[in-house]
Design a protein around this motif. Structure first.
Motif, PDB file in Angstrom:
ATOM      1  N   SER A 188      -7.467  -3.713  -0.481  1.00 32.91           N
ATOM      2  CA  SER A 188      -6.792  -3.985   0.404  1.00 32.91           C
ATOM      3  C   SER A 188      -7.826  -4.370   1.513  1.00 32.91           C
ATOM      4  CB  SER A 188      -5.983  -3.059   0.892  1.00 32.91           C
ATOM      5  OG  SER A 188      -6.628  -1.913   1.644  1.00 32.91           O
ATOM      6  N   GLU A 246      -4.048  -1.917  -2.975  1.00 30.36           N
ATOM      7  CA  GLU A 246      -2.664  -2.375  -2.833  1.00 30.36           C
ATOM      8  C   GLU A 246      -2.188  -2.627  -4.328  1.00 30.36           C
ATOM      9  OE1 GLU A 246      -2.142  -4.968   1.109  1.00 30.36           O
ATOM     10  OE2 GLU A 246      -3.534  -5.871  -0.562  1.00 30.36           O
ATOM     11  N   LYS A 272       1.061  -1.152   0.162  1.00 29.16           N
ATOM     12  CA  LYS A 272      -0.208  -0.071  -0.071  1.00 29.16           C
ATOM     13  C   LYS A 272       0.952   1.347  -0.091  1.00 29.16           C
ATOM     14  CE  LYS A 272      -2.426  -1.210   3.605  1.00 29.16           C
ATOM     15  NZ  LYS A 272      -3.463  -1.248   4.640  1.00 29.16           N
TER      16      LYS A 272
END
Length: 63
Positions: free
Chosen positions: A38, A25, A12
């Motif tokens: 994510s 991500e 991230k």
């Protein structure tokens, strides 16, 4: 494009909060940059060709 995304090195942004909310991500591979949610990594990721990724990031950073 979700093939083989489990063995990628996901990360991230350093601007993401530690709570894990509302983040994506990415994982850079030879042919593409893979993007996933994510909060729910079981959902399919998608891939963007490397030649398209840089213009996208440049555009997004100007906003």
């Amino acid at each position: 494009m979700n093939s083989g995304t489990t063995e990628l090195a996901w990360f991230k942004s350093s601007y993401s909060g530690s709570e894990g909310d509302s983040c994506v991500e990415i994982a850079a591979a030879e042919q593409a940059v893979h993007v996933r949610d994510s909060k729910d990594v079981s959902r399919p990721a998608f891939a963007v060709g490397r030649e398209s990724w840089e213009p996208f990031v440049r555009f997004a950073s100007e906003r």
